[in-house]
Design a protein around this motif. Structure first.
Motif, PDB file in Angstrom:
ATOM      1  N   GLY A  25       0.777  -1.232   0.000  1.00 23.40           N
ATOM      2  CA  GLY A  25       0.000   0.000   0.000  1.00 23.40           C
ATOM      3  C   GLY A  25       0.802   1.272   0.000  1.00 23.40           C
ATOM      4  O   GLY A  25       0.308   2.327   0.410  1.00 23.40           O
ATOM      5  N   GLN A  26       2.044   1.220  -0.458  1.00 19.93           N
ATOM      6  CA  GLN A  26       2.873   2.416  -0.550  1.00 19.93           C
ATOM      7  C   GLN A  26       3.115   2.738  -2.030  1.00 19.93           C
ATOM      8  O   GLN A  26       2.537   2.122  -2.905  1.00 19.93           O
ATOM      9  CB  GLN A  26       4.200   2.203   0.179  1.00 19.93           C
ATOM     10  N   GLY A  27       3.958   3.705  -2.286  1.00 18.37           N
ATOM     11  CA  GLY A  27       4.232   4.082  -3.667  1.00 18.37           C
ATOM     12  C   GLY A  27       3.179   5.036  -4.189  1.00 18.37           C
ATOM     13  O   GLY A  27       2.868   6.054  -3.568  1.00 18.37           O
ATOM     14  N   TYR A  28       2.590   4.675  -5.330  1.00 17.18           N
ATOM     15  CA  TYR A  28       1.645   5.580  -5.985  1.00 17.18           C
ATOM     16  C   TYR A  28       0.213   5.460  -5.462  1.00 17.18           C
ATOM     17  O   TYR A  28      -0.664   6.204  -5.877  1.00 17.18           O
ATOM     18  CB  TYR A  28       1.631   5.302  -7.496  1.00 17.18           C
ATOM     19  N   TRP A  29      -0.021   4.527  -4.584  1.00 17.09           N
ATOM     20  CA  TRP A  29      -1.376   4.284  -4.105  1.00 17.09           C
ATOM     21  C   TRP A  29      -1.987   5.540  -3.468  1.00 17.09           C
ATOM     22  O   TRP A  29      -1.371   6.215  -2.648  1.00 17.09           O
ATOM     23  CB  TRP A  29      -1.383   3.187  -3.048  1.00 17.09           C
ATOM     24  N   VAL A  30      -3.240   5.832  -3.826  1.00 15.23           N
ATOM     25  CA  VAL A  30      -4.042   6.849  -3.147  1.00 15.23           C
ATOM     26  C   VAL A  30      -5.467   6.316  -3.068  1.00 15.23           C
ATOM     27  O   VAL A  30      -6.063   5.965  -4.096  1.00 15.23           O
ATOM     28  CB  VAL A  30      -4.044   8.207  -3.878  1.00 15.23           C
ATOM     29  N   VAL A  31      -6.007   6.223  -1.859  1.00 14.48           N
ATOM     30  CA  VAL A  31      -7.376   5.737  -1.673  1.00 14.48           C
ATOM     31  C   VAL A  31      -8.124   6.714  -0.783  1.00 14.48           C
ATOM     32  O   VAL A  31      -7.530   7.509  -0.057  1.00 14.48           O
ATOM     33  CB  VAL A  31      -7.408   4.331  -1.035  1.00 14.48           C
ATOM     34  N   THR A  32      -9.437   6.640  -0.827  1.00 16.37           N
ATOM     35  CA  THR A  32     -10.277   7.400   0.097  1.00 16.37           C
ATOM     36  C   THR A  32     -10.730   6.467   1.220  1.00 16.37           C
ATOM     37  O   THR A  32     -10.824   5.250   1.021  1.00 16.37           O
ATOM     38  CB  THR A  32     -11.507   7.981  -0.609  1.00 16.37           C
TER      39      THR A  32
END
Length: 632
Positions: free
Chosen positions: A455-462
């Protein structure tokens, strides 16, 4: 000798003939004039009848709009979240005021008038007819009304007018859900005209955010009108005909305001966001974004000082973190990685990986580290979730590859809006080769796949996306659309009509795969090595969950970072996902504590307090607490 002049010889017959010719020509001219006049009258009465009749009717009859009562908003238990409260405003008829400056100065002695209110009044007065009332002040207090009543005779042209205004009894508690209404502005008018809704321009308010905006068409109802006969000065004389307005629909949400209150209290003053979903229906049970704001400030027109204070606050109280905020998911993504690995047959619940504290790709010297120095030893799926072992998911991510990760997580609802009934929902970022090429014009590198596995790097979640995916696990692998609206009602006494929802979408092909993941989530909360076991200690029920820590800075070499010693703005985001009770879930939860430092230390205790509150409300623990008192 007298000379006499010669007398002219008269010709009566010739003169008579000449007169007749002249009379005929005169009659012919008069006839032509009459014919021309008749033709003109005929043109006006026949050819242009419709045009002049319409103009005449418009001069004589004026259509005045009748504003409908706006629909009410309730929580799941019938508690009012938005209603229409009686209020009084101060109107001035400019025509009846001889000295406006003196009047305003006299009114200031009895009514609190700000410079901003006077400025708005002057602007409105410039674009209005002199005989039409112009609002000077909204929401007079009882004391101000009493003062004006005593001196009413001293203020000709001043009227105290009763009206209905929007009121949000719980203020900040439900601001990001219900939203607020505000005065219609130029942008609203332009949008209405583009949609063919110009008739609604007569409404005093329009939904700006939240449920008020998303369901504006349902809440506002249909505008009525009355035909008023007027004189040449456009003054009303009498009402000829009346078409009553149709009130807006009442909306019943799935929100439980008691859980909403408990959720706010669970954060204990910390900033962050949380979403609770009923996994069996997709209904939002509670949703908070902290800090919040008072939506009542916007109803009558927020002052510049209040808006500047809210807009310039670095904590962003106006920002709904649940649907607009973007966070790296960290280890909360591991349960979904495990499900993808099981579905593709790359791992089984018994598959083990040895964690030495560092992971290397073949042929590379770079190390990808576990959070525990020295590693966790040999772990299977259950322990990989309970202890949040990075190495297990580094290895699994490489086996899956970024293409399968992107494809599987898209089916779980990541990288796109969930479809919740709120405007402007963010899609987040689902890493993929195509996304990186479009965004950076660069190829995908193997090392980026490794860190994507945790869940690191480019991940973006709401937070809402995490809550939807967590509810999918709790419901046995079925993905449902999160929604706020539960039912609608066409006025008091009418039947409640349930809001139709799309059917759930199966995500997992094997129930045993979901059960294997759920077993690891229970071990996280109740196992001897679980990262959230301390938060779940002593609970009279079993819960399932997963902590996450999204790093904002990385350590150098083998040195460990103490997140509590970092500057506040650099501390890690603390996350948690989970559901309860573990055997038959009735609530699925996702939350983030901004700059909390650690998911297990900061986010898990907040989740425990929320779970406890829900279990009390559902009757599984103690008697449910009373409904929180509404604000002013």
């Amino acid at each position: 000798m007298r000379r006499f002049g010669r007398r002219p010889v008269r010709a009566p017959a010739a003169e008579a003939e000449q007169f007749r010719r002249r009379a005929l020509w005169a009659a012919f001219g008069v006839l032509l004039a009459l014919l021309a006049l008749a033709a003109g009258y005929a043109h006006l009465q026949i050819v242009q009848y419709e045009s002049f009749a319409t103009r005449s009717e418009k001069n004589r009859i004026r259509l005045e709009p009748i504003v409908p009562a706006r629909g009410l908003v309730y929580d799941r238990n019938g508690v009012l979240l938005a209603d229409n409260a009686p209020a009084y405003r101060l109107d001035v008829v400019p025509e009846r005021v001889s000295d406006m400056a003196a009047l305003l100065e006299a009114l200031r002695q009895r009514v609190a008038l700000s410079e901003e209110e006077i400025r708005r009044f002057e602007q409105a007065r410039k674009g209005s007819r002199r005989f039409k009332p112009v609002t000077l002040k909204y929401r007079l207090s009882e004391e101000e009304i009493a003062r004006l009543a005593v001196d009413r005779h001293r203020f000709p042209g001043v009227e105290v007018v009763p009206y209905l205004t929007r009121r949000y009894p719980f203020g900040e508690l439900a601001a990001h859900i219900v939203g607020y209404v505000g005065r219609i502005d130029a942008d609203d008018l332009a949008a209405m005209e583009q949609r063919g809704e110009g008739r609604f321009a007569a409404l005093p308010h329009i939904g700006k955010t939240g449920i008020e905006r998303y369901y504006e068409a349902r809440l506002r109802g249909d505008v009525g009108y009355q035909e008023v006969e007027t004189n040449a000065e456009n003054r009303p004389l009498r009402v000829l005909r009346r078409h009553d307005a149709k009130p807006g629909q009442d909306l019943h949400l799935g929100i439980d305001i008691r859980l909403q209150q408990a959720m706010v209290e669970a954060f204990q003053g910390q900033h962050g966001a949380a979403v609770a979903i009923d996994p069996g229906s997709g209904e939002i049970l509670a949703m908070v974004s902290l800090p919040s704001y008072d939506p009542n400030l916007f109803v009558g027109g927020i002052s510049f000082a209040d808006y500047r204070r809210l807009n310039e606050d670095v904590a962003r109280p106006l920002f709904n973190r649940n649907v607009l905020g973007g966070f790296p998911p960290g280890s909360t993504l591991k349960p979904f990685m495990a499900l993808a690995g099981l579905e593709h047959g790359l791992i089984t619940p018994q598959s083990t990986v040895f964690s030495s504290g560092a992971y290397r790709l073949p042929g590379q010297d770079r190390e990808y580290r576990d959070w525990r120095p020295g590693g966790h030893g040999t772990v299977n799926l259950r322990e990989s979730l309970a202890q949040s072992v990075n190495t297990y998911y580094f290895d699994l991510a490489v086996k899956l590859g970024i293409d399968r990760i992107s494809e599987d997580f898209a089916r779980m609802g990541f990288g796109r809006p969930t479809g919740i009934d709120l405007a402007g929902e963010a899609a987040g970022i689902l890493p993929s080769r195509a996304w990186k090429q479009a965004r950076f014009k660069q190829p995908w590198f193997p090392g980026e796949t490794v860190i994507a596995g945790i869940g690191q790097g480019y991940w973006v979640v709401t937070p809402l996306q995490l809550a939807q995916a967590t509810a999918m696990l709790a419901d046995g692998g079925r993905l449902r659309r999160p929604h706020l609206l539960r039912a609608s009602q066409a006025g008091f006494g009418a039947p409640r009509l349930p809001e139709p929802q799309p059917p759930p979408v199966p995500v997992a092909t094997q129930a045993r795969h979901v059960e294997a993941v759920k077993d690891g989530l229970v071990a996280t909360m109740h196992g001897p090595t679980g990262t959230a076991a301390r938060a779940a200690a002593g609970a009279p029920y079993r819960m399932a969950g997963k902590t996450g820590t999204a790093q904002r800075v990385s350590r150098q070499g083998t040195e460990r970072l103490d997140p509590n010693k970092l500057p506040y703005h650099l501390r890690h985001q603390a996350l948690f996902i989970g559901y309860a009770p573990a055997e038959q879930p009735t609530i699925a939860l996702a939350l983030v504590v901004e700059h909390g430092g650690s998911g297990s230390a900061a986010a898990a205790p907040v989740a425990r307090r929320i779970f406890d509150a829900w279990m009390r409300l559902s009757g599984a623990l103690e008697p449910s607490p009373a409904v929180p008192e509404a604000g002013p």
